[in-house]
Enzyme design. Structure first.
Site, PDB file in Angstrom:
ATOM      1  N   ASP A 133     -62.115  20.986   4.386  1.00  0.00           N
ATOM      2  CA  ASP A 133     -62.315  19.678   3.769  1.00  0.00           C
ATOM      3  C   ASP A 133     -61.815  18.634   4.794  1.00  0.00           C
ATOM      4  OD1 ASP A 133     -62.348  17.649   1.676  1.00  0.00           O
ATOM      5  OD2 ASP A 133     -60.171  17.906   1.595  1.00  0.00           O
ATOM      6  N   ASP A 135     -60.700  14.657   4.157  1.00  0.00           N
ATOM      7  CA  ASP A 135     -59.601  13.753   3.765  1.00  0.00           C
ATOM      8  C   ASP A 135     -58.463  14.523   3.099  1.00  0.00           C
ATOM      9  OD1 ASP A 135     -60.505  10.781   4.134  1.00  0.00           O
ATOM     10  OD2 ASP A 135     -62.248  11.867   3.399  1.00  0.00           O
ATOM     11  N   ASP A 325     -57.838  19.850  -0.317  1.00  0.00           N
ATOM     12  CA  ASP A 325     -56.761  19.248  -1.120  1.00  0.00           C
ATOM     13  C   ASP A 325     -57.228  18.661  -2.428  1.00  0.00           C
ATOM     14  OD1 ASP A 325     -58.198  17.096   0.063  1.00  0.00           O
ATOM     15  OD2 ASP A 325     -56.529  15.775  -0.451  1.00  0.00           O
TER      16      ASP A 325
HETATM   17  O1  LIG Z   1     -63.943  15.835   0.255  1.00  0.00           O
HETATM   18  P1  LIG Z   1     -63.069  14.941   1.072  1.00  0.00           P
HETATM   19  O2  LIG Z   1     -63.380  14.973   2.532  1.00  0.00           O
HETATM   20  O3  LIG Z   1     -61.597  15.195   0.794  1.00  0.00           O
HETATM   21  O4  LIG Z   1     -63.401  13.481   0.541  1.00  0.00           O
HETATM   22  C1  LIG Z   1     -62.959  13.055  -0.745  1.00  0.00           C
HETATM   23  C2  LIG Z   1     -62.846  11.547  -0.743  1.00  0.00           C
HETATM   24  O5  LIG Z   1     -62.015  11.233   0.374  1.00  0.00           O
HETATM   25  C3  LIG Z   1     -61.852   9.874   0.729  1.00  0.00           C
HETATM   26  O6  LIG Z   1     -60.972   9.274  -0.206  1.00  0.00           O
HETATM   27  C4  LIG Z   1     -59.657   9.783  -0.131  1.00  0.00           C
HETATM   28  O7  LIG Z   1     -59.113   9.524   1.174  1.00  0.00           O
HETATM   29  C5  LIG Z   1     -58.974   8.100   1.501  1.00  0.00           C
HETATM   30  C6  LIG Z   1     -58.489   7.990   2.933  1.00  0.00           C
HETATM   31  O8  LIG Z   1     -57.301   8.678   3.135  1.00  0.00           O
HETATM   32  C7  LIG Z   1     -58.008   7.460   0.487  1.00  0.00           C
HETATM   33  O9  LIG Z   1     -57.876   6.077   0.759  1.00  0.00           O
HETATM   34  C8  LIG Z   1     -58.570   7.662  -0.938  1.00  0.00           C
HETATM   35  O10 LIG Z   1     -57.642   7.168  -1.887  1.00  0.00           O
HETATM   36  C9  LIG Z   1     -58.797   9.159  -1.211  1.00  0.00           C
HETATM   37  O11 LIG Z   1     -59.429   9.353  -2.491  1.00  0.00           O
HETATM   38  C10 LIG Z   1     -63.180   9.172   0.806  1.00  0.00           C
HETATM   39  O12 LIG Z   1     -62.966   7.801   1.062  1.00  0.00           O
HETATM   40  C11 LIG Z   1     -64.011   9.402  -0.441  1.00  0.00           C
HETATM   41  O13 LIG Z   1     -65.267   8.795  -0.303  1.00  0.00           O
HETATM   42  C12 LIG Z   1     -64.207  10.902  -0.573  1.00  0.00           C
HETATM   43  O14 LIG Z   1     -65.035  11.175  -1.681  1.00  0.00           O
END
Ligand SMILES: O=P(O)(O)OC[C@H]1O[C@H](O[C@H]2O[C@H](CO)[C@@H](O)[C@H](O)[C@H]2O)[C@H](O)[C@@H](O)[C@@H]1O
Length: 383
Positions: A133, A135, A325
């Site tokens: 993954d 983020d 995560d």
């Molecule tokens: O599947 P992932 O790669 O984990 O993406 C899931 C979402 O991640 C991002 O949001 C998350 O991370 C951001 C940056 O650290 C944070 O600001 C936010 O609060 C988190 O939810 C991304 O911006 C989303 O579009 C993804 O869906």
């Protein structure tokens, strides 16, 4: 203690997308709780999932007063509960440490670093395939989603990893955007929670021949997603800090920079747009509400699809490892449990219900784990 929690409800008649999440607090007697990890464990009962709900059941839920307002409450409460500022930190597991819920959770989901040798033993004679993954796994969580950069050290580690094992990134982000962060052409990429896959030519057994293919099972939803994105931007502009992110086949509405007292208001704004789109589903992540098509496709399906594309569809000698995560990563952890192949690693500092088998606390630990895999492979090749 088992704790069942209705998170969202899919209403095919009124058209509001519905997902139901059953959460469980670790308890070996609970049917919802994944068994203590064992390298020969049986598949665990699925913990979370999405399903459509019949008219009859919906009527029952309505009787139980599961109405729109309550749903909003549940999302927001769930977001609050998963926010680290609302979780009491617990003592680290160590000699003499009191047995808290957290320490008992760590016994059920031990650190993948501590269990490294056992993991390697279980993978012997099999082809490891890595799924990562983005983020919160490869990059730390930051306030601004556009600045969620991974470190050069992490990038170098993932590059070395991909030389040793087929490696894919599976993200909720738009595929181009996550590629923009990772910048490694040697990987496979599944964006939009697996709805946008750039994979190897089918059955290619990881022979990169430049003939990768695109798989986009939700392409018919593109115009609708564009329309909803615009509507959400307009609707939420009155909420300071709200950010709507277009992830091609999905949309994220970010709460992280919104004052907590405004979270209900923002959730209501999202719901007021979504109620006109029965074919879209709303789920909740880390301070984010995510909107996606109701098709039966998720990160777990993407994992299976990539394994098949790599030529490991019906192989016993493949060992997939998925590290993530987020709630959406649970779909992939579940698939691995069901297949009885490989395992999932949850990245979390706090206890959480999960279908993963092991845990790592944060991206720096993920990097340590990946480095150890690379080093092990280097020594194995030399031997
Ligand atoms: O599947 P992932 O790669 O984990 O993406 C899931 C979402 O991640 C991002 O949001 C998350 O991370 C951001 C940056 O650290 C944070 O600001 C936010 O609060 C988190 O939810 C991304 O911006 C989303 O579009 C993804 O869906």
């Amino acid at each position: 203690m088992t704790n069942q929690n209705l998170t969202l409800i899919s209403d095919s008649t009124s058209g509001i997308g519905v997902a139901v999440t059953v959460t469980a607090v670790s308890n070996e007697s609970s049917p919802f709780v994944a068994a203590r990890p064992s390298l020969q464990r049986p598949p665990a009962t699925p913990v979370t999932g999405y399903f459509s709900i019949s008219r009859k059941d919906l009527a029952l839920l309505k009787k139980l007063d599961i109405n729109g307002a309550q749903r909003i409450n549940t999302w927001v409460e769930s977001m609050r509960a998963s926010s680290p500022t609302h979780i009491l930190s617990t003592p680290a597991l160590g000699v003499g440490a009191p047995v808290t819920e957290q320490t008992s959770w760590m016994l059920d989901y031990p650190s993948a670093l501590d269990m490294f040798e056992q993991i390697i033993d279980a993978s012997r004679g099999k082809q490891i395939v890595m799924f990562l993954d983005y983020d919160g796994t490869l990059s730390p969580i930051v306030d601004d989603p556009d600045r969620a950069f991974m470190s050069d050290k992490m990038r170098a580690t993932v590059k070395r990893l991909a030389k040793c094992f087929p490696t894919a990134i599976v993200s909720g982000r738009c595929r181009d955007k996550v590629y923009g962060f990772v910048k490694l052409a040697e990987l496979y990429y599944a964006g939009s929670h697996g709805m946008d896959i750039k994979g190897p030519a089918r059955g290619s057994k990881h022979k990169k021949n430049g003939k990768g293919f695109l798989f986009q099972p939700a392409s018919e939803f593109l115009p609708m997603i564009d329309e909803v994105y615009k509507a959400l931007v307009e609707k939420t502009e009155s909420t300071p800090g709200a950010k709507v992110e277009h992830n091609k086949f999905c949309i994220s509405v970010h709460f992280r920079r919104v004052e907590e007292k405004k979270w209900d208001e923002l959730a209501l704004q999202v719901r007021s747009v979504l109620k006109n789109y029965p074919k879209l589903l709303l789920t909740q992540g880390r301070k984010v509400l995510e909107i996606r098509p109701t098709i039966k496709w998720d990160k777990g399906k993407a994992l299976e699809f990539l394994l098949e594309s790599l030529g490991y569809a019906n192989c016993d000698d493949v060992f997939p490892v998925y590290i993530g995560d987020d709630q959406t990563d649970e779909d992939a952890f579940k698939i691995l449990r069901e297949r009885g192949q490989g395992f999932g690693i949850l990245v979390s500092k706090f206890q959480r219900d999960t279908s993963a088998s092991y845990s790592l606390q944060e991206p720096t630990e993920v990097m340590d784990f990946l480095q150890r895999l690379v080093e092990w492979k280097r020594l194995a090749v030399q031997a």
